[in-house]
Design a protein around this motif. Structure first.
Motif, PDB file in Angstrom:
ATOM      1  N   THR A 270      62.176  38.610  46.554  1.00  0.00           N
ATOM      2  CA  THR A 270      62.277  38.386  45.109  1.00  0.00           C
ATOM      3  C   THR A 270      63.612  37.753  44.749  1.00  0.00           C
ATOM      4  O   THR A 270      63.674  36.814  43.948  1.00  0.00           O
TER       5      THR A 270
ATOM      6  N   ILE B 146      56.793  40.300  55.960  1.00  0.00           N
ATOM      7  CA  ILE B 146      55.894  40.787  54.912  1.00  0.00           C
ATOM      8  C   ILE B 146      54.447  40.447  55.245  1.00  0.00           C
ATOM      9  O   ILE B 146      53.534  41.260  55.061  1.00  0.00           O
TER      10      ILE B 146
ATOM     11  N   GLU C  53      58.643  47.305  50.939  1.00  0.00           N
ATOM     12  CA  GLU C  53      59.181  47.160  49.582  1.00  0.00           C
ATOM     13  C   GLU C  53      60.599  46.603  49.616  1.00  0.00           C
ATOM     14  O   GLU C  53      60.978  45.794  48.759  1.00  0.00           O
ATOM     15  N   THR C  54      61.400  47.027  50.597  1.00  0.00           N
ATOM     16  CA  THR C  54      62.743  46.467  50.736  1.00  0.00           C
ATOM     17  C   THR C  54      62.661  44.989  51.079  1.00  0.00           C
ATOM     18  O   THR C  54      63.414  44.163  50.550  1.00  0.00           O
TER      19      THR C  54
ATOM     20  N   GLU D 138      51.524  43.127  55.505  1.00  0.00           N
ATOM     21  CA  GLU D 138      50.387  43.067  54.588  1.00  0.00           C
ATOM     22  C   GLU D 138      49.075  42.889  55.335  1.00  0.00           C
ATOM     23  O   GLU D 138      48.011  43.232  54.817  1.00  0.00           O
TER      24      GLU D 138
ATOM     25  N   GLY E 269      61.213  48.904  55.462  1.00  0.00           N
ATOM     26  CA  GLY E 269      60.055  49.079  54.596  1.00  0.00           C
ATOM     27  C   GLY E 269      59.631  47.781  53.939  1.00  0.00           C
ATOM     28  O   GLY E 269      60.451  46.905  53.652  1.00  0.00           O
TER      29      GLY E 269
ATOM     30  N   ARG F 291      60.228  42.969  50.309  1.00  0.00           N
ATOM     31  CA  ARG F 291      59.784  42.262  49.108  1.00  0.00           C
ATOM     32  C   ARG F 291      60.926  42.105  48.109  1.00  0.00           C
ATOM     33  O   ARG F 291      60.995  41.094  47.395  1.00  0.00           O
ATOM     34  N   GLN F 292      61.809  43.076  48.061  1.00  0.00           N
ATOM     35  CA  GLN F 292      62.965  42.975  47.167  1.00  0.00           C
ATOM     36  C   GLN F 292      63.850  41.801  47.593  1.00  0.00           C
ATOM     37  O   GLN F 292      64.333  41.031  46.745  1.00  0.00           O
TER      38      GLN F 292
END
Length: 332
Positions: A115, A12, A108-109, A16, A106, A111-112
């Motif tokens: 989380t 990530i 977003e994956t 970023e 990705g 980051r999921q």
């Protein structure tokens, strides 16, 4: 010390920062490979990397292949060691490893996944080798699709220390150095100061009942380091009702026998076997740091010995929590 078991945060960070990134995973091996199946590296577009897969034998070529894959925006598979086209790269003991270089994950994956781990929940990433598509999985009984492999990510190991004295500060320091999330509770101000000196914040332990308010889960090891044992029964009574993977308590064999009898009198006969006492492996430790080494060695053995995931018979569980479809475990 950088954790090698979860590099999603590094992935990530690269993304970023505006960099393309590849997630490289060992998906097959032969012989005694340097690292277990499921081990990963993260490589950035500009050639930076985190983690290792061969112990230094072939990281340079892995980075080179990953950078090329990022630039081409195509996933690729490669083999190193026995059976590899890289004939000049030899792995220890005649080993061979198969790698999957994934440039399509990705952010977003990723980051999921992060989380779920932040909330102390295990999560898996399914990757289809044919299409490059991904999905996150939290249901351990969910089968893996043909052509895909599953890599589990587990919450960071937590080391809960309740006690006082130099052994507490030594164990806190060593736990931090070995990438445990360390939490210390002590009734003693000097102990809390010593822990702070080691870079570990220690909270005030005001009563044994406070143990009931401390978050404890299956990825938590709990160690009691009291020389006065007045509070132990109440704290252990609480800990034995949790699913922490390890419970240990300082004291001689005679002290431990007394401890067990006291807990049995409270109706905990079926649970007292979970307590490691005297705490730590018998390495004839004398100094606080030696005692800490013996304790952390026993804690780590307990962690590596327990199965924190229960895959179904449709999947094959490898070491380090790596799960793969039984027909897709290797490129051999």
């Amino acid at each position: 010390m950088k954790s090698l078991e979860n590099l999603i945060t590094d992935f990530i960070s690269f993304r970023e920062g505006g960099q393309g990134a590849a997630l490289v995973t060992i998906i097959g091996n032969t012989g005694s490979s340097p690292r277990p199946l499921g081990s990963q590296m993260v490589v950035s577009e500009d050639g930076r990397s985190v983690g290792y897969l061969t112990g230094g034998c072939a990281e340079a070529v892995i980075v080179s292949e990953a950078v090329a894959a990022i630039k081409a925006q195509r996933n690729r598979e490669m083999r190193l060691g026995v059976g590899s086209p890289y004939m000049d790269i030899l792995l220890p003991c005649g080993a061979g490893i198969d790698l999957y270089i994934d440039v399509g994950l990705g952010i977003e994956t990723a980051r999921q996944i992060e989380t779920y781990l932040t909330s102390r929940a295990p999560v898996a990433l399914d990757t289809c080798r044919e299409t490059g598509k991904h999905q996150t999985v939290i249901n351990q009984s969910q089968s893996v699709n043909n052509g895909a492999f599953r890599r589990w990510y587990l919450p960071r190991r937590r080391l809960l220390i309740l006690g006082k004295g130099p052994n507490t500060a030594a164990l806190a320091s060593l736990g931090k150095a070995t990438d445990y999330e360390v939490k210390v509770f002590s009734p003693d101000r000097d102990t809390r100061r010593a822990c702070a000196g080691e870079g570990v914040e220690a909270s005030v332990l005001t009563s044994p009942e406070i143990a009931g308010s401390i978050p404890i889960d299956a990825w938590t090891a709990s160690v009691l380091l009291f020389h006065e044992h007045d509070w132990e029964s109440a704290i252990l009574n609480t800990l034995l009702k949790t699913d922490c993977f390890y419970i240990g308590a300082l004291g001689s064999r005679r002290t431990h026998e007394q401890r067990i009898r006291q807990l049995q009198s409270l109706g905990l006969d079926k649970a007292v076997h979970r307590i490691h006492g005297p705490v730590g492996m018998d390495i004839r430790a004398v100094t606080p740091i030696e005692i800490a080494v013996s304790i952390l060695a026993e804690v780590t053995l307990a962690y590596r010995s327990c199965n924190l995931l229960q895959p179904t018979t449709a999947t094959l569980l490898f070491s380090d929590g790596f799960v793969c479809h039984s027909g897709e475990s290797s490129l051999q």
